[in-house]
Write a protein that holds these residues in place. Structure first.
Motif, PDB file in Angstrom:
ATOM      1  N   PRO A 114      30.785  61.407  59.825  1.00 23.77           N
ATOM      2  CA  PRO A 114      29.263  61.638  59.246  1.00 23.77           C
ATOM      3  C   PRO A 114      29.129  61.958  57.681  1.00 23.77           C
ATOM      4  CG  PRO A 114      29.288  62.842  61.285  1.00 23.77           C
ATOM      5  CD  PRO A 114      30.773  62.256  61.018  1.00 23.77           C
ATOM      6  N   GLN A 115      30.123  62.565  57.310  1.00 23.76           N
ATOM      7  CA  GLN A 115      30.163  62.845  56.028  1.00 23.76           C
ATOM      8  C   GLN A 115      30.527  61.635  55.084  1.00 23.76           C
ATOM      9  OE1 GLN A 115      32.753  66.223  54.860  1.00 23.76           O
ATOM     10  NE2 GLN A 115      31.911  66.472  52.636  1.00 23.76           N
ATOM     11  N   TRP A 116      31.587  60.883  55.464  1.00 22.18           N
ATOM     12  CA  TRP A 116      32.144  59.810  54.830  1.00 22.18           C
ATOM     13  C   TRP A 116      30.912  58.764  54.794  1.00 22.18           C
ATOM     14  CZ3 TRP A 116      37.565  57.981  56.561  1.00 22.18           C
ATOM     15  CH2 TRP A 116      38.468  59.007  56.225  1.00 22.18           C
ATOM     16  N   ARG A 117      30.055  58.678  55.798  1.00 20.68           N
ATOM     17  CA  ARG A 117      28.918  57.708  55.967  1.00 20.68           C
ATOM     18  C   ARG A 117      27.862  58.155  54.982  1.00 20.68           C
ATOM     19  NH1 ARG A 117      29.845  57.684  61.585  1.00 20.68           N
ATOM     20  NH2 ARG A 117      28.116  59.285  61.855  1.00 20.68           N
ATOM     21  N   ALA A 118      27.482  59.221  54.772  1.00 22.84           N
ATOM     22  CA  ALA A 118      26.793  59.848  53.804  1.00 22.84           C
ATOM     23  C   ALA A 118      26.945  59.991  52.258  1.00 22.84           C
ATOM     24  CB  ALA A 118      26.001  61.334  54.073  1.00 22.84           C
ATOM     25  N   HIS A 119      28.086  60.122  52.071  1.00 19.61           N
ATOM     26  CA  HIS A 119      28.783  60.295  50.789  1.00 19.61           C
ATOM     27  C   HIS A 119      29.451  59.049  50.143  1.00 19.61           C
ATOM     28  CE1 HIS A 119      26.577  64.030  50.435  1.00 19.61           C
ATOM     29  NE2 HIS A 119      27.304  64.409  51.717  1.00 19.61           N
ATOM     30  N   GLY A 120      30.063  58.248  51.084  1.00 18.05           N
ATOM     31  CA  GLY A 120      30.980  57.108  50.565  1.00 18.05           C
ATOM     32  C   GLY A 120      32.576  57.749  50.602  1.00 18.05           C
ATOM     33  N   MET A 239      34.055  54.768  63.200  1.00 16.32           N
ATOM     34  CA  MET A 239      33.350  55.045  61.993  1.00 16.32           C
ATOM     35  C   MET A 239      31.947  55.131  62.019  1.00 16.32           C
ATOM     36  SD  MET A 239      35.861  53.528  59.154  1.00 16.32           S
ATOM     37  CE  MET A 239      37.487  54.198  58.736  1.00 16.32           C
ATOM     38  N   PRO A 240      31.180  53.907  62.467  1.00 17.93           N
ATOM     39  CA  PRO A 240      31.709  52.535  62.509  1.00 17.93           C
ATOM     40  C   PRO A 240      31.798  51.905  61.265  1.00 17.93           C
ATOM     41  CG  PRO A 240      29.431  52.621  63.282  1.00 17.93           C
ATOM     42  CD  PRO A 240      29.793  54.038  62.892  1.00 17.93           C
ATOM     43  N   ILE A 241      31.042  52.071  60.060  1.00 16.58           N
ATOM     44  CA  ILE A 241      31.144  51.506  58.811  1.00 16.58           C
ATOM     45  C   ILE A 241      31.004  52.732  57.879  1.00 16.58           C
ATOM     46  CG2 ILE A 241      30.709  49.030  59.617  1.00 16.58           C
ATOM     47  CD1 ILE A 241      27.720  49.492  58.129  1.00 16.58           C
ATOM     48  N   ILE A 242      31.678  52.698  56.674  1.00 12.14           N
ATOM     49  CA  ILE A 242      31.697  53.562  55.641  1.00 12.14           C
ATOM     50  C   ILE A 242      31.770  52.699  54.357  1.00 12.14           C
ATOM     51  CG2 ILE A 242      32.904  55.426  54.665  1.00 12.14           C
ATOM     52  CD1 ILE A 242      32.384  56.248  57.513  1.00 12.14           C
ATOM     53  N   PRO A 243      30.757  53.112  53.284  1.00 15.00           N
ATOM     54  CA  PRO A 243      30.735  52.696  52.278  1.00 15.00           C
ATOM     55  C   PRO A 243      31.783  53.177  51.186  1.00 15.00           C
ATOM     56  CG  PRO A 243      28.962  54.224  52.231  1.00 15.00           C
ATOM     57  CD  PRO A 243      29.765  54.149  53.580  1.00 15.00           C
ATOM     58  N   VAL A 244      32.262  52.307  50.632  1.00  8.44           N
ATOM     59  CA  VAL A 244      33.432  52.630  49.285  1.00  8.44           C
ATOM     60  C   VAL A 244      32.774  52.850  48.133  1.00  8.44           C
ATOM     61  CG1 VAL A 244      35.755  51.786  48.317  1.00  8.44           C
ATOM     62  CG2 VAL A 244      35.177  51.484  51.009  1.00  8.44           C
ATOM     63  N   ASN A 245      33.040  54.147  47.391  1.00 14.52           N
ATOM     64  CA  ASN A 245      32.508  54.210  46.228  1.00 14.52           C
ATOM     65  C   ASN A 245      33.790  53.819  45.030  1.00 14.52           C
ATOM     66  OD1 ASN A 245      30.256  55.619  47.228  1.00 14.52           O
ATOM     67  ND2 ASN A 245      31.517  57.658  47.358  1.00 14.52           N
ATOM     68  N   GLN A 246      34.862  53.818  45.393  1.00 11.74           N
ATOM     69  CA  GLN A 246      35.985  53.724  44.706  1.00 11.74           C
ATOM     70  C   GLN A 246      37.181  53.036  45.369  1.00 11.74           C
ATOM     71  OE1 GLN A 246      36.996  56.859  41.822  1.00 11.74           O
ATOM     72  NE2 GLN A 246      38.745  55.748  40.893  1.00 11.74           N
ATOM     73  N   ALA A 247      37.627  51.957  44.864  1.00  8.48           N
ATOM     74  CA  ALA A 247      38.982  51.279  44.993  1.00  8.48           C
ATOM     75  C   ALA A 247      40.155  51.397  43.903  1.00  8.48           C
ATOM     76  CB  ALA A 247      38.966  50.122  45.933  1.00  8.48           C
ATOM     77  N   GLU A 248      40.998  52.184  44.142  1.00  5.71           N
ATOM     78  CA  GLU A 248      42.000  52.176  42.942  1.00  5.71           C
ATOM     79  C   GLU A 248      41.052  52.789  41.476  1.00  5.71           C
ATOM     80  OE1 GLU A 248      45.922  51.238  42.448  1.00  5.71           O
ATOM     81  OE2 GLU A 248      45.093  52.714  43.865  1.00  5.71           O
ATOM     82  N   SER A 249      40.838  52.116  40.641  1.00  8.12           N
ATOM     83  CA  SER A 249      40.338  52.438  39.364  1.00  8.12           C
ATOM     84  C   SER A 249      38.988  51.841  39.357  1.00  8.12           C
ATOM     85  CB  SER A 249      40.903  52.114  38.191  1.00  8.12           C
ATOM     86  OG  SER A 249      40.987  50.789  37.948  1.00  8.12           O
ATOM     87  N   TRP A 250      38.510  50.891  40.494  1.00  7.54           N
ATOM     88  CA  TRP A 250      37.275  50.262  40.508  1.00  7.54           C
ATOM     89  C   TRP A 250      36.065  50.956  41.165  1.00  7.54           C
ATOM     90  CZ3 TRP A 250      41.290  46.760  42.449  1.00  7.54           C
ATOM     91  CH2 TRP A 250      42.163  46.222  41.599  1.00  7.54           C
TER      92      TRP A 250
END
Length: 266
Positions: A114-120, A239-250
């Protein structure tokens, strides 16, 4: 709690092929309010894996009943189902294996989702690459040493999940999730025909997008394809889905696709 061939026990035969060779398959489902999310898809996944592995499992109605019984008392939990070729014989030959083993277990739902879903979350490139094997690609067989090593390395990094390449350097998946990214209205996800897992949530998302204005494509791309993405997300059955804030330096600020999919994936 463990249920092995209908018996409440934690004792699995030492000569079971799961112990000896990792000879079996599994699925991990979300038990929610007494029922199993995407039950039919999880059963279909197990059936497909058994066919691929030539495991002669036939007790599908019994297994489904056991799954539902174990989930019926759970508000939010993880239900794992393993089917092995069973016990018998010595060496690689399965000639003396007559009765497959079914193993069900229930564990606590990960509190951090739930924290991952809320904050990415953030993703970091794993130094461990996935081997290429078209015959086993897509299914969740019991040989998970690559994921164990990926997770071990990930636990030494500040990221929450790993970006995983196959041995040829193609973007494949995460440690325990599938990967999607968006460029405009185009949505991409890596092929899993040579390596990786064709997750139940991955299949569901592809089906949802196929009926929407988004255009989804399976691709074979390098890691730097994420450099120009507008949005990245990961998914699995829990999860079922999680937003990504950063991948490597992007870095990514858009959650447009995530907001579209979130209510469809609960």
């Amino acid at each position: 709690m463990y249920l092995i061939n209908g018996e409440l026990t934690e004792n699995l035969a030492a000569n079971d092929r799961a112990v000896q060779f990792g000879d079996g398959c599994f699925t991990t489902a979300r038990a929610c309010n007494g029922s199993i999310r995407f039950l039919e898809q999880h059963l279909a996944r197990l059936q497909q894996a058994c066919e691929k592995l030539l495991i002669p499992f036939v007790d599908w109605s019994l297994l489904e009943n056991e799954m539902q019984q174990m989930a019926a008392v759970e508000q939010q939990a993880v239900l794992k189902v393993i089917i092995t070729r069973g016990s018998g014989g010595r060496g690689y030959s399965a000639a003396n294996c007559v009765q497959p083993t079914r193993l069900l277990s229930v564990s606590a739902y990960p509190a951090f989702y739930p924290q991952w879903r809320a904050h990415g979350i953030s993703l970091a490139l794993s130094p461990i690459r996935m081997g290429i094997n078209p015959h086993l690609a897509g299914i969740k067989h019991l040989n998970r040493l690559e994921q164990v090593m990926i997770r071990t390395h990930l636990e030494q990094m500040p990221a929450q999940e790993a970006l995983v390449l196959d041995s040829d350097g193609w973007l494949t998946e995460c440690c325990a999730a599938n990967l999607f990214w968006r460029k405009g209205t185009q949505v991409f996800t890596p092929y899993v025909d040579k390596s990786g897992v064709n997750g139940t949530m991955r299949q569901h998302i592809i089906a949802c997008l196929a009926e929407s204005s988004w255009q989804v494509t399976e691709v074979r791309e390098r890691l730097d394809s994420l450099a120009t993405a507008d949005e990245v997300l990961i998914c699995n059955a829990l999860m079922p889905i999680i937003p990504v804030n950063q991948a490597e330096s992007w870095r990514y600020k858009s959650h447009e696709l995530y907001q579209f999919l979130a209510p469809l994936c609960e």
